[in-house]
Every structure is written in C-alpha cells, then in structure tokens.
Design an enzyme around this catalytic site. Structure first.
Site, PDB file in Angstrom:
ATOM      1  N   ARG A 136       0.814  -1.233   0.000  1.00 41.22           N
ATOM      2  CA  ARG A 136       0.000   0.000   0.000  1.00 41.22           C
ATOM      3  C   ARG A 136       0.841   1.273   0.000  1.00 41.22           C
ATOM      4  NH1 ARG A 136      -2.998  -3.305   3.539  1.00 41.22           N
ATOM      5  NH2 ARG A 136      -4.790  -4.165   2.448  1.00 41.22           N
ATOM      6  N   LYS A 158       3.324  11.049 -12.060  1.00 44.99           N
ATOM      7  CA  LYS A 158       2.503  10.147 -12.880  1.00 44.99           C
ATOM      8  C   LYS A 158       3.245   8.823 -12.989  1.00 44.99           C
ATOM      9  CE  LYS A 158      -0.212  13.261 -15.769  1.00 44.99           C
ATOM     10  NZ  LYS A 158      -0.468  13.754 -17.139  1.00 44.99           N
ATOM     11  N   GLU A 200      10.701  17.401 -25.399  1.00 50.32           N
ATOM     12  CA  GLU A 200      10.004  17.757 -24.153  1.00 50.32           C
ATOM     13  C   GLU A 200      10.606  19.019 -23.535  1.00 50.32           C
ATOM     14  OE1 GLU A 200       7.238  16.356 -23.436  1.00 50.32           O
ATOM     15  OE2 GLU A 200       7.264  14.211 -23.911  1.00 50.32           O
ATOM     16  N   LYS A 242       7.949  22.590 -15.106  1.00 50.87           N
ATOM     17  CA  LYS A 242       7.057  21.467 -14.805  1.00 50.87           C
ATOM     18  C   LYS A 242       6.600  21.526 -13.345  1.00 50.87           C
ATOM     19  CE  LYS A 242       5.724  16.791 -15.228  1.00 50.87           C
ATOM     20  NZ  LYS A 242       5.822  15.495 -15.831  1.00 50.87           N
ATOM     21  N   GLU A 252      -4.082  16.834 -12.385  1.00 50.80           N
ATOM     22  CA  GLU A 252      -4.560  17.184 -13.726  1.00 50.80           C
ATOM     23  C   GLU A 252      -6.076  17.392 -13.797  1.00 50.80           C
ATOM     24  OE1 GLU A 252      -2.231  15.509 -16.944  1.00 50.80           O
ATOM     25  OE2 GLU A 252      -3.941  15.714 -18.285  1.00 50.80           O
ATOM     26  N   ARG A 256      -2.639  21.386 -15.564  1.00 42.80           N
ATOM     27  CA  ARG A 256      -1.560  20.434 -15.855  1.00 42.80           C
ATOM     28  C   ARG A 256      -1.638  19.907 -17.285  1.00 42.80           C
ATOM     29  NH1 ARG A 256       1.141  15.659 -12.095  1.00 42.80           N
ATOM     30  NH2 ARG A 256       2.496  14.862 -13.740  1.00 42.80           N
ATOM     31  N   ASN A 260       0.773  18.702 -22.005  1.00 39.73           N
ATOM     32  CA  ASN A 260       0.550  17.780 -23.123  1.00 39.73           C
ATOM     33  C   ASN A 260       0.533  18.496 -24.469  1.00 39.73           C
ATOM     34  OD1 ASN A 260       0.382  15.425 -21.583  1.00 39.73           O
ATOM     35  ND2 ASN A 260      -1.713  15.916 -21.010  1.00 39.73           N
ATOM     36  N   HIS A 263       0.877  16.570 -27.699  1.00 41.70           N
ATOM     37  CA  HIS A 263       0.696  15.154 -27.384  1.00 41.70           C
ATOM     38  C   HIS A 263      -0.551  14.545 -28.027  1.00 41.70           C
ATOM     39  CE1 HIS A 263       3.889  16.030 -24.604  1.00 41.70           C
ATOM     40  NE2 HIS A 263       3.875  14.833 -24.059  1.00 41.70           N
ATOM     41  N   HIS A 267       0.287  11.351 -29.845  1.00 41.97           N
ATOM     42  CA  HIS A 267      -0.228  10.023 -29.477  1.00 41.97           C
ATOM     43  C   HIS A 267      -0.845   9.320 -30.682  1.00 41.97           C
ATOM     44  CE1 HIS A 267      -0.500  10.991 -24.905  1.00 41.97           C
ATOM     45  NE2 HIS A 267       0.652  10.423 -25.227  1.00 41.97           N
ATOM     46  N   HIS A 280       8.476   8.449 -28.475  1.00 43.19           N
ATOM     47  CA  HIS A 280       7.478   9.372 -27.933  1.00 43.19           C
ATOM     48  C   HIS A 280       7.878  10.836 -28.213  1.00 43.19           C
ATOM     49  CE1 HIS A 280       4.550  10.999 -25.102  1.00 43.19           C
ATOM     50  NE2 HIS A 280       5.523  11.654 -24.488  1.00 43.19           N
TER      51      HIS A 280
END
Ligand code: NAD
Ligand code: GLY
Length: 383
Positions: A136, A158, A200, A242, A252, A256, A260, A263, A267, A280
């Site tokens: 946990r 993330k 990035e 960031k 997000e 936030r 992206n 992106h 993607h 990526h």
C-alpha cells in the site's frame, strides 16, 4: 486557462544552481541536477530510513550505472537489492510489474523499503507504480538517466504501466521523495533518444516561457552536442516549469493538461504507426508543429511563429511532418488520426481536446472542429 502563481523569470546565468523544489505540501520534494550526482554523498543522505533499498533498472542501464548508484546509496542501508527488467516500452506492463513485486517479496522487503528507479521513463513509471502499490505504498527515488525522464517523466508523480488496449492506462499519481539527475549519464544516451528528450524541453517554451524558447534557439546545436553546462540549465528550467505547473494542479484537473502540448497529435502518430516505430519525443516534436498550425488556424499565432517552432524542432533533430497512417480497413489517414485522437486521455465524450498556444508563451485547452483538424493534417503530413 490561467495559472495561479507567477513563474520566476528565466535566468540564463551559468552555471545553474542545480536545485528545484516542487511545492506539494506534505508531498513536496527536491530535484537535484548535477554532473557528478553518483559521487556526491549529500544527494543520497536524508532519505527515509530503511533497512532495505531496491534499485529497479533494465538490462541496458545496469552495466552502465547500477554499480555507481549502489556505491552511492550503500552507506545508508543494511542491504541494497536490485531487479533488472528487460529494456523497452513493450515490457512496461503488468507482467513485468509483477517481476518487481516478486523480487520484493522473495527478499521479504518490508513496508519501509525504499525503491530507486534507475533509468528512463519506462523504468521510472513502472517503479513509481510498484512503489505506490507495494504494501500500500513505499517511498521511491527517481534517478532518471534519459533527457526525457530528467525534464519530464521523473517529476510530477505520474506512474503506471501500459494495457494492451491503451498506453499508460493503469497507474496512480504517486510522488517520489526525491529526484536526482546525473547529467553525466546523458553521455551514453543514443543520439535519437537525446533528440526525443529535446522535444520535451522545447515544449516548455511555447506553453510557459518564450525567453527560454529564445535561449533554446540560440543554443540548440550546443545542447545536441552534449554541452554539460548548457544541458544543466535546460534541465533545470524544464524542471522549474514542470514543477510550477504540477504544484498548481497535481492530479490534472485543469492546468496540468498544458504539459501535453503536441501530445494529442503525437499520441495519434505513436498509436497509428505502432508503438516504438516513432519515439514518444519524436511524435511529440512533430505533434507540436501540428498543434502550432492548429493554433494559427484558430487565430492565436501567426505563420512566422509556426515556422519558428518548426525550425527549432528540426534543429533538435526531430521530424516536422507527420506520417500517412494506414490500416487494414483502408481508412483515410486523417480518419485514422481522428480515431486515435478520440481515445486520447484528454478527450471527453468523444470530443477531442487540444493544447493551443499563443505568441506570448501561454497555453490553453480547447476543442476544434474535425474540419480544421483535417486541414492541419493535410498541411503537415507527408502525402
Ligand atoms: P526509455 O525509458 O525507454 O529509455 C529510452 C532508451 O534509452 C531505453 O532503451 C533505455 O534503456 C536507454 N537508456 C536510458 N538511459 C540511458 C543512458 N544513460 N545511456 C544509454 N541508454 C540509456 O524512454 P524515455 O524516453 O526515457 O521514457 C519514455 C517513457 O516515459 C514512456 O513510457 C512514456 O509513457 C513515459 N513518460 C512518462 C511521463 C510521466 O509524467 N510519468 C512523461 C513523459 C513520458
Ligand atoms: N508529462 C505530462 C505530465 O506529467 O502531466
């Protein structure tokens, strides 16, 4: 979309001080950026006390840096274990997450065990998710070794793995207790991965800081050549931006999403070409050119801005025009792009959302008509 606190202005003074603090209340932590991180004891002191540390890494990075990291952290633990995963995005899955749990349980690692993620974004995301869920939740430290992971994936919490039906679809927000970037590690990074990381870095200019964008334009060839002093400033400024964004919106709910930029298109390229065909960062670089075209069509920037961004992306060694996508049904490329965009995490009720930019270095999130997106694809894909 507006941001709550102002971002400290960009200082191009060298050397960078190598320290960024991310202000997340009880989950706050420091990001250390150094050319000699593995041999600087203070970066490894003051972490949560534990008997056991476990380094998670992969078969490419282990021969390069596992011993160096082990030497750095050994004074603080009774034992330092390691688990070496196969290298590649294809192994960022549930099965290989289980390999981490197997190692922890086989060695009876307790709930105070500290995990160290030694590698790029794949290792970092997987280790973070393992840390979020083992017993946990145990503490973890990000030790990013790619440019992309130093400027993006190691910061902000993330974590997760891919599902056969979607990338990064299973995961958790879970912050590391510290990030330690060793710039020396970038010396062994393949050229293509370096360019992918630069995408990035470039991203932070259009969304937040045009002074940084100007500086990147002036210094791109030196950055690509691996100039350590300039890279330390680029990594530091990226982490500052960031951290500034994440501190306002950790999970997000709103702002936030500006991280992206590029992106949504990116993607679609990654998914449409098959994951791994384009890195990526390559897809994001090209996606930023597409998103700038879209911003132009929606009246937010002029053509000169689009050309400038496109030139910087090209100077970083990244593609600026998208591939034509094909599928077994023989669908038109633009339809395949739109299909992939509709399952993007930012899509709501099937409506695609894009990060748009203006020439002042501010970003916003908005939907766009399919027709306008088709025009952008027509103008930016190799037909
Ligand atoms: P990666 O982790 O696959 O690393 C790229 C390649 O470089 C790998 O082969 C790796 O073994 C190798 N490598 C790493 N460090 C090296 C070094 N110093 N020298 C030589 N080789 C080295 O890819 P990446 O670009 O770092 O990360 C991509 C991943 O990050 C994706 O899974 C993406 O989803 C994720 N990501 C996460 C976030 C986030 O916020 N968590 C943000 C962006 C991307
Ligand atoms: N890489 C985007 C984010 O961390 O939100």
């Amino acid at each position: 979309m507006t941001t709550a606190h102002s971002l400290p202005p960009f200082s191009n003074r060298l050397p960078a001080n190598g320290l960024v603090h991310i202000d997340l209340g009880e989950r706050a932590y420091d990001i250390h950026i150094s050319g000699q991180a593995f041999t600087t004891p203070k970066f490894w002191q003051g972490l949560p006390a534990a008997a056991t540390a476990m380094v998670v890494t992969n078969t490419t990075i282990a021969p390069l840096y596992l011993q160096q990291l082990t030497n750095a952290i050994e004074p603080h633990y009774t034992r330092v274990l390691s688990v070496v995963l196969p290298d590649g995005e294809t192994y960022k899955n549930w099965q290989h997450l289980q390999t981490i749990f197997d190692a922890l349980l086989t060695h009876q690692a307790d709930r105070k065990t500290v995990l160290f993620a030694l590698g790029g974004g794949v290792v970092g995301d997987m280790t973070g998710f393992a840390a979020a869920t083992y017993m946990r939740g145990v503490p973890f430290v990000q030790v990013p070794t790619t440019l992309l992971s130093q400027v993006d994936s190691s910061v902000g919490g993330k974590t997760g793995v891919n599902h056969p039906l979607g990338k990064n679809m299973v995961g958790a927000f879970y912050q590391p207790v510290r990030v330690v970037c060793d710039l020396q590690a970038l010396q062994t990074l393949p050229v293509r991965e370096m360019s992918a990381g630069l995408a990035e870095v470039i991203k932070y200019g259009p969304i937040a800081d045009m002074a940084f964008f100007d500086w990147l334009e002036a210094n791109m060839s030196e950055l690509r050549a691996g100039n350590a002093e300039l890279l330390s400033l680029a990594v530091q400024r990226s982490c500052e931006i960031k951290s500034w964004v994440v501190a306002q919106d950790e999970r997000e709910a709103g702002v936030r999403a500006i991280l992206n930029f590029g992106h949504t298109f990116g993607h679609a390229i990654e998914a449409g070409m098959g994951y791994g065909a384009w890195l990526h960062g390559e897809a994001v670089g090209c996606g930023m050119v597409m998103a700038a075209h879209l911003s132009h069509r929606l009246g937010l920037v002029n053509q000169a801005y689009v050309d400038r961004l496109s030139a910087l992306i090209a100077a970083a060694g990244l593609p600026t025009s998208g591939p034509v996508l094909t599928n077994s049904r023989g669908d038109a490329s633009a339809d395949i792009y739109l299909g992939h965009m509709r399952v993007d995490k930012k899509a709501e009720g099937g409506q695609v959302k894009f990060v748009l930019v203006n020439s002042a270095g501010q970003a916003s999130l908005a939907a766009a008509e399919d027709g306008v997106v088709r025009e952008v694809l027509g103008a930016t894909c190799e037909v």
